[in-house]
Design an enzyme around this catalytic site. Sequence first.
Site, PDB file in Angstrom:
ATOM      1  N   LYS A 135       7.223   9.115   5.646  1.00  0.00           N
ATOM      2  CA  LYS A 135       7.460   9.397   7.077  1.00  0.00           C
ATOM      3  C   LYS A 135       6.779   8.355   7.957  1.00  0.00           C
ATOM      4  O   LYS A 135       7.332   7.918   8.960  1.00  0.00           O
ATOM      5  CB  LYS A 135       6.926  10.807   7.435  1.00  0.00           C
ATOM      6  N   GLY A 145      -1.363  12.202   5.504  1.00  0.00           N
ATOM      7  CA  GLY A 145      -1.771  10.810   5.309  1.00  0.00           C
ATOM      8  C   GLY A 145      -0.510   9.973   5.391  1.00  0.00           C
ATOM      9  O   GLY A 145       0.322  10.029   4.491  1.00  0.00           O
ATOM     10  N   HIS A 146      -0.315   9.297   6.492  1.00  0.00           N
ATOM     11  CA  HIS A 146       0.916   8.528   6.726  1.00  0.00           C
ATOM     12  C   HIS A 146       0.594   7.037   6.672  1.00  0.00           C
ATOM     13  O   HIS A 146      -0.229   6.553   7.438  1.00  0.00           O
ATOM     14  CB  HIS A 146       1.525   8.900   8.089  1.00  0.00           C
ATOM     15  N   THR A 154      -5.706  20.186   0.259  1.00  0.00           N
ATOM     16  CA  THR A 154      -6.412  18.928   0.513  1.00  0.00           C
ATOM     17  C   THR A 154      -7.887  19.181   0.834  1.00  0.00           C
ATOM     18  O   THR A 154      -8.639  18.230   1.052  1.00  0.00           O
ATOM     19  CB  THR A 154      -5.768  18.173   1.698  1.00  0.00           C
ATOM     20  N   GLN A 165       3.578  16.696   6.354  1.00  0.00           N
ATOM     21  CA  GLN A 165       3.930  17.436   5.140  1.00  0.00           C
ATOM     22  C   GLN A 165       5.451  17.351   4.921  1.00  0.00           C
ATOM     23  O   GLN A 165       6.053  16.392   5.340  1.00  0.00           O
ATOM     24  CB  GLN A 165       3.441  18.903   5.197  1.00  0.00           C
ATOM     25  N   ARG A 174      -0.165  11.921  -7.794  1.00  0.00           N
ATOM     26  CA  ARG A 174       0.919  12.833  -7.426  1.00  0.00           C
ATOM     27  C   ARG A 174       1.734  13.170  -8.659  1.00  0.00           C
ATOM     28  O   ARG A 174       1.912  12.333  -9.543  1.00  0.00           O
ATOM     29  CB  ARG A 174       1.820  12.183  -6.375  1.00  0.00           C
ATOM     30  N   ASP A 197      13.439   1.074  -4.616  1.00  0.00           N
ATOM     31  CA  ASP A 197      12.954   0.009  -5.498  1.00  0.00           C
ATOM     32  C   ASP A 197      12.141   0.526  -6.684  1.00  0.00           C
ATOM     33  O   ASP A 197      12.065  -0.131  -7.724  1.00  0.00           O
ATOM     34  CB  ASP A 197      12.093  -0.985  -4.690  1.00  0.00           C
ATOM     35  N   GLY A 209      10.790  -1.027   0.038  1.00  0.00           N
ATOM     36  CA  GLY A 209       9.421  -1.512  -0.115  1.00  0.00           C
ATOM     37  C   GLY A 209       8.562  -0.875   0.953  1.00  0.00           C
ATOM     38  O   GLY A 209       9.086  -0.327   1.925  1.00  0.00           O
TER      39      GLY A 209
HETATM   40  P1  GDP Z   1       4.103  10.052   4.363  1.00  0.00           P
HETATM   41  O1  GDP Z   1       2.983  11.003   4.206  1.00  0.00           O
HETATM   42  O2  GDP Z   1       5.449  10.705   4.310  1.00  0.00           O
HETATM   43  O3  GDP Z   1       3.965   9.151   5.563  1.00  0.00           O
HETATM   44  O4  GDP Z   1       4.061   9.097   3.074  1.00  0.00           O
HETATM   45  P2  GDP Z   1       2.740   8.401   2.456  1.00  0.00           P
HETATM   46  O5  GDP Z   1       2.375   7.246   3.314  1.00  0.00           O
HETATM   47  O6  GDP Z   1       1.701   9.408   2.168  1.00  0.00           O
HETATM   48  O7  GDP Z   1       3.301   7.943   1.048  1.00  0.00           O
HETATM   49  C1  GDP Z   1       4.358   7.046   0.924  1.00  0.00           C
HETATM   50  C2  GDP Z   1       3.868   5.835   0.116  1.00  0.00           C
HETATM   51  O8  GDP Z   1       4.970   5.056  -0.289  1.00  0.00           O
HETATM   52  C3  GDP Z   1       2.981   4.898   0.917  1.00  0.00           C
HETATM   53  O9  GDP Z   1       2.053   4.301   0.044  1.00  0.00           O
HETATM   54  C4  GDP Z   1       3.960   3.858   1.441  1.00  0.00           C
HETATM   55  O10 GDP Z   1       3.354   2.603   1.717  1.00  0.00           O
HETATM   56  C5  GDP Z   1       4.904   3.747   0.281  1.00  0.00           C
HETATM   57  N1  GDP Z   1       6.301   3.424   0.615  1.00  0.00           N
HETATM   58  C6  GDP Z   1       7.047   3.850   1.657  1.00  0.00           C
HETATM   59  N2  GDP Z   1       8.323   3.418   1.534  1.00  0.00           N
HETATM   60  C7  GDP Z   1       8.375   2.698   0.387  1.00  0.00           C
HETATM   61  C8  GDP Z   1       9.433   2.034  -0.304  1.00  0.00           C
HETATM   62  O11 GDP Z   1      10.594   2.018   0.102  1.00  0.00           O
HETATM   63  N3  GDP Z   1       9.110   1.429  -1.485  1.00  0.00           N
HETATM   64  C9  GDP Z   1       7.867   1.433  -1.999  1.00  0.00           C
HETATM   65  N4  GDP Z   1       7.628   0.837  -3.148  1.00  0.00           N
HETATM   66  N5  GDP Z   1       6.836   2.071  -1.375  1.00  0.00           N
HETATM   67  C10 GDP Z   1       7.097   2.701  -0.200  1.00  0.00           C
HETATM   68  P1  IMO Z   2       1.894  14.169   4.463  1.00  0.00           P
HETATM   69  O1  IMO Z   2       2.035  14.408   5.947  1.00  0.00           O
HETATM   70  C1  IMO Z   2       1.772  15.941   0.494  1.00  0.00           C
HETATM   71  C2  IMO Z   2      -0.101  19.877   0.160  1.00  0.00           C
HETATM   72  C3  IMO Z   2      -1.399  19.960  -0.630  1.00  0.00           C
HETATM   73  C4  IMO Z   2      -1.259  21.351  -1.202  1.00  0.00           C
HETATM   74  C5  IMO Z   2      -0.629  22.130  -0.050  1.00  0.00           C
HETATM   75  C6  IMO Z   2      -1.624  22.873   0.824  1.00  0.00           C
HETATM   76  O2  IMO Z   2       1.089  12.979   4.122  1.00  0.00           O
HETATM   77  O3  IMO Z   2       3.232  14.203   3.797  1.00  0.00           O
HETATM   78  P2  IMO Z   2      -3.329  22.132   2.705  1.00  0.00           P
HETATM   79  O4  IMO Z   2      -4.525  21.232   2.653  1.00  0.00           O
HETATM   80  O5  IMO Z   2      -2.297  21.708   3.696  1.00  0.00           O
HETATM   81  O6  IMO Z   2      -3.709  23.577   2.862  1.00  0.00           O
HETATM   82  O7  IMO Z   2      -2.650  22.004   1.241  1.00  0.00           O
HETATM   83  O8  IMO Z   2       0.048  21.171   0.733  1.00  0.00           O
HETATM   84  N1  IMO Z   2      -0.119  18.895   1.256  1.00  0.00           N
HETATM   85  C7  IMO Z   2       0.530  17.722   1.213  1.00  0.00           C
HETATM   86  N2  IMO Z   2       1.211  17.135   0.204  1.00  0.00           N
HETATM   87  N3  IMO Z   2       1.685  15.341   1.694  1.00  0.00           N
HETATM   88  C8  IMO Z   2       1.016  15.925   2.721  1.00  0.00           C
HETATM   89  O9  IMO Z   2       1.010  15.427   3.972  1.00  0.00           O
HETATM   90  C9  IMO Z   2       0.354  17.150   2.487  1.00  0.00           C
HETATM   91  N4  IMO Z   2      -0.394  17.979   3.240  1.00  0.00           N
HETATM   92  C10 IMO Z   2      -0.670  19.044   2.486  1.00  0.00           C
HETATM   93  O10 IMO Z   2      -1.438  18.969  -1.640  1.00  0.00           O
HETATM   94  O11 IMO Z   2      -0.344  21.352  -2.267  1.00  0.00           O
HETATM   95 MG    MG Z   3       1.305  11.284   3.023  1.00  0.00          MG
END
Ligand code: GDP
Ligand code: IMO
Ligand code: MG
Length: 426
Positions: A16, A40-41, A129, A224, A305, A333, A415
């Site tokens: 996201k 964590g974005h 978390t 989430q 994960r 990819d 990527g």
């Molecule tokens: P979010 O919580 O939905 O914002 O996603 P996260 O940032 O927690 O996890 C997504 C992970 O995948 C991060 O490490 C990004 O840098 C990485 N990522 C996102 N899009 C791509 C992609 O198209 N390819 C690859 N290889 N990594 C990606």
């Molecule tokens: P983003 O925004 C993935 C999961 C936790 C656990 C459950 C409950 O980066 O996609 P909590 O601490 O919210 O009470 O945990 O939800 N969880 C996530 N899994 N991405 C997240 O956020 C998450 N935020 C919470 O791992 O299973």
């Molecule tokens: Mg995340």
Amino acid sequence: MKNLAVIGAQWGDEGKGKIVDLLCQDYDVVARYQGGHNAGHTVKFGEKHFSLRLIPSGILHPDKLCILGNGMVIDPEALLDEIEQLRGLGVTIDNNLKISDSAHVILPYHRALDLAREEAAGEAKIGTTGRGIGPAYETKVSRYGIRVADLLDPDVLRDKIEFACAEKNPVLQGVYGKPPFDPRKLFDDYTRFGEVLAERITNGTVLINDEMRAGRSVMFEGAQGTLLDIDHGTYPYVTSSNTVVGGICTGLGVAPKHIHHVTGVAKAYTTRVGGGAFPTELNDAHGEHLRKRGNEFGTVTGRPRRTGWLDLAVLRTAVMLNGIDAVALTKLDVLDEFDEIPVCTEYNVHGERWRTFPAFAVSHHDFKPVYRTFKGWKTSTAGVTSYDDLPPAAKEYVRFIQDEAESAIAIISTGPRREETIVTTS
Ligand code: GDP
Ligand code: IMO
Ligand code: MG
């Protein structure tokens, strides 16, 4: 410009952050409506790498107004840390970050309760978390929560903290054998947090509605994912907020008519962190390959994960619940090296066919995923920016997902970096 919601279509971590960063250049305001620093974005461009937890990913664009909505639970210490960290990376944070006065505050006893419960639950733990998210939402619903505005009113804050400690300390000590919290210290700490944050605290609902009335466009940034929604997710292995599109209305005070378009973000495979059903999970070398190549380790907790094949029942459920207009398919990819790529098209649940995720409590063993297997493309798609340059087998995979999910795939991510993206409507 129409307002856009960007929502996780699986179990979180779909990418996201990348998609919000990519699309938000066309918007004036970026607002979070639920969750807290359990999120964590990740955003990457060039050699830069940012990890956003509470603050909307739009903050990396200095001309965007970022709002933390009333539906969020906010740990002020975590927020101040994040502001400092981002400033250290050269990000401008001044008048561009506002906090709703009605958002709820996470206090240290929430975090302690979250951790103590998980420890006591043993094998049955949710795998949270550990940030105090669940207990903070519980206190909100109990109507004894501390809201951001309360940080600015010492008399109210003192009373509320004393009342909370009188209730939470005996539970922490008596039930879980954990140390109690000193209400005077909490009062001092949280008064100080209030002082530092005061200039950012505002009526978030009025602010966002004023912005929209003035013709400015809004991006709603989900945290989430759909199947972690408290009502519609894989309960009890969920988070404690409404992650789905409906959460925007209550979590920001925005009427449904202002949500014009919904983009669902989905990985080209599936991951989840923590416990709970995961019908397409792989506990083998393929799963390990996805984890390594996809760098599938939590942004917040560093936990590996869980990984598995794409699950169309999950995606269909997300399309249904959120009214997804377009899908952003990420991490294509990561599948580059597989000989074959199975996709779950539906489940067999005790002899019945299910094309969406069953809402009732089910264990792993109740599901029999039905797979259709695609030939792998065995060619690098990393960094590809044009649909035409994708190998034919990858195009076939993407087209199948689009047809089965009944939603256009408007973005394909190849990527982690902003520039590694295909924008397409095919
Ligand atoms: P979010 O919580 O939905 O914002 O996603 P996260 O940032 O927690 O996890 C997504 C992970 O995948 C991060 O490490 C990004 O840098 C990485 N990522 C996102 N899009 C791509 C992609 O198209 N390819 C690859 N290889 N990594 C990606
Ligand atoms: P983003 O925004 C993935 C999961 C936790 C656990 C459950 C409950 O980066 O996609 P909590 O601490 O919210 O009470 O945990 O939800 N969880 C996530 N899994 N991405 C997240 O956020 C998450 N935020 C919470 O791992 O299973
Ligand atoms: Mg995340």
